[in-house]
Design a protein around this motif. Structure first.
Motif, PDB file in Angstrom:
ATOM      1  N   TYR A   1       0.858  -1.182   0.000  1.00 57.64           N
ATOM      2  CA  TYR A   1       0.000   0.000   0.000  1.00 57.64           C
ATOM      3  C   TYR A   1       0.895   1.234   0.000  1.00 57.64           C
ATOM      4  CZ  TYR A   1      -3.587  -3.301   1.550  1.00 57.64           C
ATOM      5  OH  TYR A   1      -4.448  -4.371   1.637  1.00 57.64           O
TER       6      TYR A   1
ATOM      7  N   ALA B   1      -4.135  -3.856  -8.575  1.00 63.60           N
ATOM      8  CA  ALA B   1      -4.643  -3.250  -7.348  1.00 63.60           C
ATOM      9  C   ALA B   1      -5.499  -4.240  -6.567  1.00 63.60           C
ATOM     10  CB  ALA B   1      -5.456  -2.006  -7.679  1.00 63.60           C
TER      11      ALA B   1
ATOM     12  N   GLY C   1       1.112   5.728  -1.017  1.00 61.79           N
ATOM     13  CA  GLY C   1       0.371   6.928  -1.386  1.00 61.79           C
ATOM     14  C   GLY C   1       0.958   8.162  -0.747  1.00 61.79           C
TER      15      GLY C   1
ATOM     16  N   ARG D   1      -9.457   6.582  -5.079  1.00 58.59           N
ATOM     17  CA  ARG D   1      -8.039   6.880  -5.181  1.00 58.59           C
ATOM     18  C   ARG D   1      -7.698   8.199  -4.475  1.00 58.59           C
ATOM     19  NH1 ARG D   1      -8.145   2.438  -6.065  1.00 58.59           N
ATOM     20  NH2 ARG D   1      -7.316   1.212  -7.793  1.00 58.59           N
TER      21      ARG D   1
ATOM     22  N   HIS E   1     -12.952  -0.037  -9.837  1.00 54.59           N
ATOM     23  CA  HIS E   1     -12.254   0.004  -8.547  1.00 54.59           C
ATOM     24  C   HIS E   1     -13.259   0.351  -7.461  1.00 54.59           C
ATOM     25  CE1 HIS E   1      -8.125  -0.083 -10.208  1.00 54.59           C
ATOM     26  NE2 HIS E   1      -8.641   0.604 -11.209  1.00 54.59           N
TER      27      HIS E   1
ATOM     28  N   GLN F   1      -2.812   4.117  -3.342  1.00 54.24           N
ATOM     29  CA  GLN F   1      -2.742   3.038  -4.328  1.00 54.24           C
ATOM     30  C   GLN F   1      -2.379   1.751  -3.607  1.00 54.24           C
ATOM     31  OE1 GLN F   1      -3.424   2.733  -7.427  1.00 54.24           O
ATOM     32  NE2 GLN F   1      -3.305   4.712  -8.466  1.00 54.24           N
ATOM     33  N   SER F   2      -2.558   0.642  -4.291  1.00 56.67           N
ATOM     34  CA  SER F   2      -2.179  -0.655  -3.728  1.00 56.67           C
ATOM     35  C   SER F   2      -1.766  -1.578  -4.871  1.00 56.67           C
ATOM     36  CB  SER F   2      -3.340  -1.274  -2.945  1.00 56.67           C
ATOM     37  OG  SER F   2      -4.451  -1.517  -3.806  1.00 56.67           O
ATOM     38  N   LYS F   3      -0.999  -2.602  -4.527  1.00 60.18           N
ATOM     39  CA  LYS F   3      -0.574  -3.572  -5.536  1.00 60.18           C
ATOM     40  C   LYS F   3      -0.403  -4.939  -4.878  1.00 60.18           C
ATOM     41  CE  LYS F   3       2.317  -2.507  -8.809  1.00 60.18           C
ATOM     42  NZ  LYS F   3       3.561  -2.191  -9.574  1.00 60.18           N
TER      43      LYS F   3
END
Length: 316
Positions: free
Chosen positions: A57, A107, A59, A167, A163, A85-87
């Motif tokens: 995570y 994400a 941002g 965001r 999503h 944001q996340s991945k």
């Protein structure tokens, strides 16, 4: 966890700026790992648990406040917010998944569903590329894309369609004062995400007298074919039911007037303030029928009210 920030005062102490970057890694998240157990084992209901998944995570959080005065007019204007944001770095991917369904590298809040490309114009068109969510479909039912080009539409065609997490979260604040009068206002907003319109306001029931409020106003419109019994095909997760969830709310406003210090001396008050307040006053959004902050409010749960109040504050 890693974070770094900077803050400073500029323009003769009129402008205050704060900026923080964060990057958090969650590793070894417990998961029932299905891809490590062959189907021949026959233990789908009791899969082993491992510290397996990994998610990042990251941002930025920011704040800007400008304060100044013009003669006897004092004012302050600011904005605060967070961009996130996340991945997914490591995920127990189910076997035989199409490339567009792989979670790794994407994400965490992706909404997976069918891509709606309209409605069937005729009964014959439903047979060209069969959709396997119901035995029989008819004109007016929703039509989906065959994303893997295998000649029919099923769960294997589900792909990222939106999503679910904003965001951007942000708020605006304003304060103005002049000769005892003071105005304070704050607004909050969210941006860059999607809302699935899947509550009972939009999805009609099935049977006698159970059409939803939305359906009643959309006869012959964009709504899928109306039926007495539920057509599963029309109510699976798909892009048809997604809308942009962006909104801005005027959350709190207060207008007040403070009398000069000696005005209420007769009753011993050192200060007297008259005020009117309002909360949840205005919402700006493309979602008009329900509250975009909580689409179930007033439909399936308690509503979010707009409130108004007035009063006098005495300081002794």
């Amino acid at each position: 966890e890693f974070s770094v920030g900077i803050d400073g005062i500029f323009l003769g102490q009129k402008l205050a700026v704060e900026l923080t970057y964060y990057n958090n890694l969650r590793d070894g998240i417990i998961s029932q790992v299905s891809s490590k157990v062959p189907n021949i084992a026959g233990v789908s209901g009791a899969l082993p648990r491992f510290n397996f998944n990994k998610i990042r995570y990251y941002g930025m959080e920011f704040g800007v406040q400008y304060t100044d005065k013009i003669n006897k007019l004092d004012y302050s204007l600011g904005i605060n917010g967070a961009v996130q944001q996340s991945k997914v770095l490591k995920y127990d991917e189910p076997q035989y998944r199409n490339d567009y369904q792989i979670r790794t590298g994407k994400a965490t809040d992706l909404i997976y569903g069918q891509t709606c490309i309209g409605k069937f114009a005729t009964d014959a068109e439903t047979l060209v590329v069969p959709q396997l969510f119901d035995q029989t479909l008819h004109a007016g039912d929703l039509k989906y894309a065959d994303n893997n080009h295998d000649g029919f539409v099923d769960d294997a065609d589900a792909n990222p369609i939106g999503h679910s997490v904003p965001r951007l979260f942000y708020s605006l604040n304003l304060k103005v004062s002049y000769k005892g009068f003071e105005l304070y206002a704050i607004g909050t907003g969210r941006a860059f995400y999607d809302i699935p319109l899947t509550n009972q306001y939009y999805w009609n029931g099935w049977g006698d007298n159970t059409y939803s409020d939305f359906v009643k106003d959309n006869i012959g419109g964009a709504y899928p074919r109306l039926t007495y019994n539920k057509v599963n095909n029309n109510f699976i997760t798909s892009s048809f039911w997604l809308v942009k969830g962006d909104f801005f709310k005027v959350q709190n406003v207060e207008l007040s007037y403070t009398l000069p210090g000696n005005s209420m001396k007769v009753i011993g008050a050192r200060g007297t303030k008259f005020f009117v307040r309002g909360a949840n006053l205005l919402t700006i959004s493309k979602v008009k029928d329900v509250d975009p902050e909580s689409i179930n409010s007033g439909i399936e749960t308690y509503p979010l009210f707009s409130t108004y109040s007035a009063g006098i504050k005495l300081t002794f």
